[in-house]
Design a protein around this motif. Structure first.
Motif, PDB file in Angstrom:
ATOM      1  N   LEU A 163       0.750  -1.147  -0.080  1.00 25.88           N
ATOM      2  CA  LEU A 163       0.021   0.029   0.021  1.00 25.88           C
ATOM      3  C   LEU A 163       0.796   1.427  -0.079  1.00 25.88           C
ATOM      4  O   LEU A 163       0.406   2.250  -0.675  1.00 25.88           O
ATOM      5  N   ASP A 164       1.897   1.405   0.676  1.00 23.85           N
ATOM      6  CA  ASP A 164       2.965   2.401   0.554  1.00 23.85           C
ATOM      7  C   ASP A 164       3.417   2.604  -0.814  1.00 23.85           C
ATOM      8  O   ASP A 164       3.602   3.753  -1.178  1.00 23.85           O
ATOM      9  N   TYR A 165       3.590   1.677  -1.396  1.00 21.27           N
ATOM     10  CA  TYR A 165       4.156   1.455  -2.734  1.00 21.27           C
ATOM     11  C   TYR A 165       3.179   2.123  -3.616  1.00 21.27           C
ATOM     12  O   TYR A 165       3.264   2.895  -4.664  1.00 21.27           O
ATOM     13  N   ALA A 166       1.896   1.676  -3.459  1.00 24.14           N
ATOM     14  CA  ALA A 166       0.657   2.131  -4.282  1.00 24.14           C
ATOM     15  C   ALA A 166       0.365   3.867  -4.224  1.00 24.14           C
ATOM     16  O   ALA A 166       0.262   4.455  -5.201  1.00 24.14           O
ATOM     17  N   ARG A 167       0.618   4.029  -2.865  1.00 23.45           N
ATOM     18  CA  ARG A 167       0.542   5.528  -2.501  1.00 23.45           C
ATOM     19  C   ARG A 167       1.662   6.283  -3.429  1.00 23.45           C
ATOM     20  O   ARG A 167       1.283   7.392  -3.979  1.00 23.45           O
ATOM     21  N   ARG A 168       3.004   5.767  -3.410  1.00 24.47           N
ATOM     22  CA  ARG A 168       3.950   6.487  -4.130  1.00 24.47           C
ATOM     23  C   ARG A 168       3.519   6.313  -5.576  1.00 24.47           C
ATOM     24  O   ARG A 168       4.176   7.274  -6.290  1.00 24.47           O
ATOM     25  N   ALA A 169       3.062   5.407  -6.224  1.00 24.48           N
ATOM     26  CA  ALA A 169       3.044   5.371  -7.577  1.00 24.48           C
ATOM     27  C   ALA A 169       1.594   5.763  -7.994  1.00 24.48           C
ATOM     28  O   ALA A 169       1.379   6.073  -9.148  1.00 24.48           O
ATOM     29  N   GLY A 170       0.905   6.356  -7.008  1.00 21.13           N
ATOM     30  CA  GLY A 170      -0.281   7.121  -7.367  1.00 21.13           C
ATOM     31  C   GLY A 170      -1.646   6.109  -7.898  1.00 21.13           C
ATOM     32  O   GLY A 170      -2.598   6.327  -8.499  1.00 21.13           O
ATOM     33  N   TRP A 171      -1.501   4.871  -7.377  1.00 18.70           N
ATOM     34  CA  TRP A 171      -2.626   3.906  -7.555  1.00 18.70           C
ATOM     35  C   TRP A 171      -3.593   4.198  -6.581  1.00 18.70           C
ATOM     36  O   TRP A 171      -3.368   3.865  -5.505  1.00 18.70           O
ATOM     37  N   LYS A 172      -4.745   4.153  -6.948  1.00 23.92           N
ATOM     38  CA  LYS A 172      -6.072   4.386  -6.211  1.00 23.92           C
ATOM     39  C   LYS A 172      -7.045   3.243  -6.154  1.00 23.92           C
ATOM     40  O   LYS A 172      -7.741   2.957  -5.235  1.00 23.92           O
ATOM     41  N   LYS A 173      -6.933   2.449  -7.241  1.00 27.95           N
ATOM     42  CA  LYS A 173      -7.663   1.316  -7.238  1.00 27.95           C
ATOM     43  C   LYS A 173      -6.904  -0.094  -7.756  1.00 27.95           C
ATOM     44  O   LYS A 173      -6.237   0.055  -8.491  1.00 27.95           O
ATOM     45  N   LEU A 174      -7.141  -0.796  -6.692  1.00 30.72           N
ATOM     46  CA  LEU A 174      -6.426  -2.157  -6.743  1.00 30.72           C
ATOM     47  C   LEU A 174      -7.442  -3.262  -6.908  1.00 30.72           C
ATOM     48  O   LEU A 174      -8.533  -3.440  -6.433  1.00 30.72           O
ATOM     49  N   GLY A 175      -6.883  -4.157  -7.769  1.00 27.98           N
ATOM     50  CA  GLY A 175      -7.508  -5.770  -7.701  1.00 27.98           C
ATOM     51  C   GLY A 175      -6.700  -6.530  -6.973  1.00 27.98           C
ATOM     52  O   GLY A 175      -5.591  -6.509  -6.964  1.00 27.98           O
ATOM     53  N   ILE A 176      -7.413  -7.582  -6.445  1.00 26.16           N
ATOM     54  CA  ILE A 176      -6.726  -8.695  -5.624  1.00 26.16           C
ATOM     55  C   ILE A 176      -6.907 -10.046  -6.369  1.00 26.16           C
ATOM     56  O   ILE A 176      -7.866 -10.479  -6.604  1.00 26.16           O
ATOM     57  N   LEU A 177      -5.646 -10.684  -6.462  1.00 23.45           N
ATOM     58  CA  LEU A 177      -5.593 -12.069  -7.166  1.00 23.45           C
ATOM     59  C   LEU A 177      -4.956 -12.783  -6.014  1.00 23.45           C
ATOM     60  O   LEU A 177      -3.578 -12.753  -5.725  1.00 23.45           O
ATOM     61  N   TYR A 178      -5.728 -13.696  -5.252  1.00 23.58           N
ATOM     62  CA  TYR A 178      -4.891 -14.634  -4.423  1.00 23.58           C
ATOM     63  C   TYR A 178      -5.338 -16.023  -4.282  1.00 23.58           C
ATOM     64  O   TYR A 178      -6.343 -16.338  -5.183  1.00 23.58           O
ATOM     65  N   SER A 179      -4.317 -16.887  -3.804  1.00 23.24           N
ATOM     66  CA  SER A 179      -4.613 -18.445  -3.892  1.00 23.24           C
ATOM     67  C   SER A 179      -5.371 -18.614  -2.854  1.00 23.24           C
ATOM     68  O   SER A 179      -5.648 -18.051  -1.822  1.00 23.24           O
ATOM     69  N   ALA A 180      -6.117 -19.739  -3.159  1.00 22.16           N
ATOM     70  CA  ALA A 180      -7.484 -20.089  -2.147  1.00 22.16           C
ATOM     71  C   ALA A 180      -6.989 -21.028  -0.877  1.00 22.16           C
ATOM     72  O   ALA A 180      -7.241 -22.151  -0.963  1.00 22.16           O
ATOM     73  N   ASP A 181      -6.128 -20.502  -0.127  1.00 19.02           N
ATOM     74  CA  ASP A 181      -5.477 -21.458   0.798  1.00 19.02           C
ATOM     75  C   ASP A 181      -5.177 -20.365   2.119  1.00 19.02           C
ATOM     76  O   ASP A 181      -5.381 -19.148   2.007  1.00 19.02           O
ATOM     77  N   ALA A 182      -4.527 -20.689   2.917  1.00 21.25           N
ATOM     78  CA  ALA A 182      -4.459 -19.908   4.222  1.00 21.25           C
ATOM     79  C   ALA A 182      -3.570 -18.842   3.925  1.00 21.25           C
ATOM     80  O   ALA A 182      -3.918 -17.544   4.483  1.00 21.25           O
ATOM     81  N   TYR A 183      -2.498 -19.043   3.011  1.00 25.45           N
ATOM     82  CA  TYR A 183      -1.602 -18.005   2.635  1.00 25.45           C
ATOM     83  C   TYR A 183      -2.411 -16.724   1.890  1.00 25.45           C
ATOM     84  O   TYR A 183      -2.141 -15.586   2.396  1.00 25.45           O
ATOM     85  N   GLY A 184      -3.121 -17.174   0.840  1.00 25.57           N
ATOM     86  CA  GLY A 184      -3.527 -15.980   0.147  1.00 25.57           C
ATOM     87  C   GLY A 184      -4.429 -15.522   0.811  1.00 25.57           C
ATOM     88  O   GLY A 184      -4.739 -14.292   0.516  1.00 25.57           O
ATOM     89  N   GLU A 185      -5.478 -16.228   1.573  1.00 26.09           N
ATOM     90  CA  GLU A 185      -6.666 -15.666   2.295  1.00 26.09           C
ATOM     91  C   GLU A 185      -6.174 -14.584   3.131  1.00 26.09           C
ATOM     92  O   GLU A 185      -6.659 -13.543   3.467  1.00 26.09           O
ATOM     93  N   ASP A 186      -5.055 -14.799   3.827  1.00 25.99           N
ATOM     94  CA  ASP A 186      -4.353 -13.968   4.816  1.00 25.99           C
ATOM     95  C   ASP A 186      -3.901 -12.844   4.289  1.00 25.99           C
ATOM     96  O   ASP A 186      -4.453 -11.643   4.682  1.00 25.99           O
ATOM     97  N   GLY A 187      -3.423 -12.817   2.963  1.00 30.05           N
ATOM     98  CA  GLY A 187      -3.065 -11.424   2.093  1.00 30.05           C
ATOM     99  C   GLY A 187      -4.325 -10.792   1.747  1.00 30.05           C
ATOM    100  O   GLY A 187      -4.324  -9.377   2.030  1.00 30.05           O
ATOM    101  N   ARG A 188      -5.354 -11.274   1.693  1.00 31.35           N
ATOM    102  CA  ARG A 188      -6.714 -10.496   0.953  1.00 31.35           C
ATOM    103  C   ARG A 188      -7.122 -10.176   2.259  1.00 31.35           C
ATOM    104  O   ARG A 188      -7.534  -8.779   2.119  1.00 31.35           O
TER     105      ARG A 188
END
Length: 380
Positions: free
Chosen positions: A150-175
């Motif tokens: 999110l800090d990188y997104a702020r620096r890059a000027g990104w306001k809208k993000l999409g999420i692509l995550y693995s359907a497991d404990a690791y991926g869902e933790d990131g989501r």
């Protein structure tokens, strides 16, 4: 006073001393889907124990590493934990390599009252703390990784993000961490897509994210599908940047994805780009030392989670040195004595309220290059 204490120890005949060895357990995923994590972690734990024994052991006693392969499954992790605790009688355990495996092991170590140090990122491994008394996570958490994104997104000027995550404990933790932190960072989450661990084609998910018009895609997953994401993006001629969580900060991913990831940002550990760190960075010297010793022994550079495993093993070793070497004493030492502990992974401060002990400076943003990664310019 010291003589009296020594006499008491001799009379009580503590189990660790009576065995004339201090047994440390490790259950890591050296086979199965997470072997790209488990193998370097196993190497790192072996290195830490070898160094301890070369230095004379602990109080003249040898340190023995008892290893079990948790095989990248929850079932095998539980079996490994029980074997290490009930048969080998280890004093503490390093591992396993995945968040899902760690969650499966928690009831086992909690009932047996054996400290578990997990080189994973899932926040649920150590929360709620009241129910995780025996569990520590010396790895960079998903919350820290997402905060860097999110800090990188702020620096890059990104306001809208999409999420692509693995359907497991690791991926869902990131989501879940992205859902929790995005709004306060001024970022909206315009679309979420998941993928199973055995995915071979993620073009449908990428096409949906593209159609949502997001500024960038946050990808959080492990293993082969993570590499496929970048290859599929190239096939779709997707111009949308893909920014990855720290699960991809390993050589297996970098070798698998090839040049399809060049120029893309990724969260990683300082140890991966230690030579570019400013001289004032607390990880520079310890990372150089670790990388040098690891390469000398194993012929390759360590991945970031190898550093986490190395720190975990060294914390256990130090706990044994400074206590009587009992299971409960090790746990208490970890919670109360790990203060400004400078490891390869970061500067740790465990407390009764925080068994993670790291801040966001335990991670850096990197940019993928032809032969690896470089440190993002603003991190220098």
């Amino acid at each position: 006073m010291l003589a009296v204490a020594a006499a008491v120890i001799a009379v009580v005949a503590q189990p660790a001393a009576a065995q004339q060895t201090y047994k440390i357990g490790a259950m890591l995923d050296v086979t199965g889907g997470a072997s790209f994590l488990g193998k370097p972690e196993h190497n790192a734990v072996m290195l830490a124990v070898e160094e301890a024994n070369q230095a004379g052991g602990i109080r003249g006693n040898k340190v023995e590493l008892v290893f079990e392969d948790s095989k990248s499954t929850e079932t095998d992790t539980v079996l490994a934990a029980r074997k290490l605790i009930n048969q080998a009688k280890v004093l503490a355990i390093v591992g396993p390599s995945r968040t899902g495996g760690a969650m499966a092991a928690i009831p086992i170590v909690t009932e047996a009252e054996v400290a578990l140090l997990c080189p994973v990122s899932g926040v649920g491994v150590i929360e709620p703390v009241a129910e995780r008394k025996w569990v520590f996570r010396p790895g960079q958490g998903g919350d820290l990784s997402v905060a860097k994104v999110l800090d990188y997104a702020r620096r890059a000027g990104w306001k809208k993000l999409g999420i692509l995550y693995s359907a497991d404990a690791y991926g869902e933790d990131g989501r879940d961490n992205m859902r929790k932190l995005a709004k306060s960072a001024g970022v909206s989450l315009d679309r979420e897509e998941s993928f199973p661990a055995n995915s071979t084609d993620l073009k449908p998910q990428l096409a949906k994210l593209k159609s949502a018009g997001v500024d960038a895609i946050f990808m959080h997953g492990l293993g082969a599908p993570s590499a496929i994401v970048y290859k599929n993006a190239r096939e779709l001629e997707l111009a949308t940047p893909i920014i990855s969580g720290h699960g991809q900060a390993n050589s297996a991913f970098r070798n698998a994805v090839g040049d399809a990831v060049i120029g893309q940002p990724i969260v990683g550990a300082p140890v991966l780009v230690w030579s570019e760190l400013p001289g004032s960075h607390p990880q520079k010297k310890v990372s150089e030392s670790f990388v040098t010793k690891y390469k000398a022994k194993f012929g390759i550079a360590p991945d970031m989670f190898a550093g986490v495993a190395y720190d975990s093993a060294n914390m256990v070793l130090q706990a044994i040195r400074e206590t009587g070497g009992e299971r409960a004493q090790i746990r208490d030492w970890l919670e109360n004595k790990v203060k400004n502990y400078v490891g390869v992974t970061g500067v740790f401060n465990f407390t009764a309220q925080d068994h993670g002990g790291l801040k966001s400076d335990a991670l850096v943003m990197m940019i993928a290059e032809q032969d690896g990664w470089r440190l993002a310019d603003y991190e220098k």
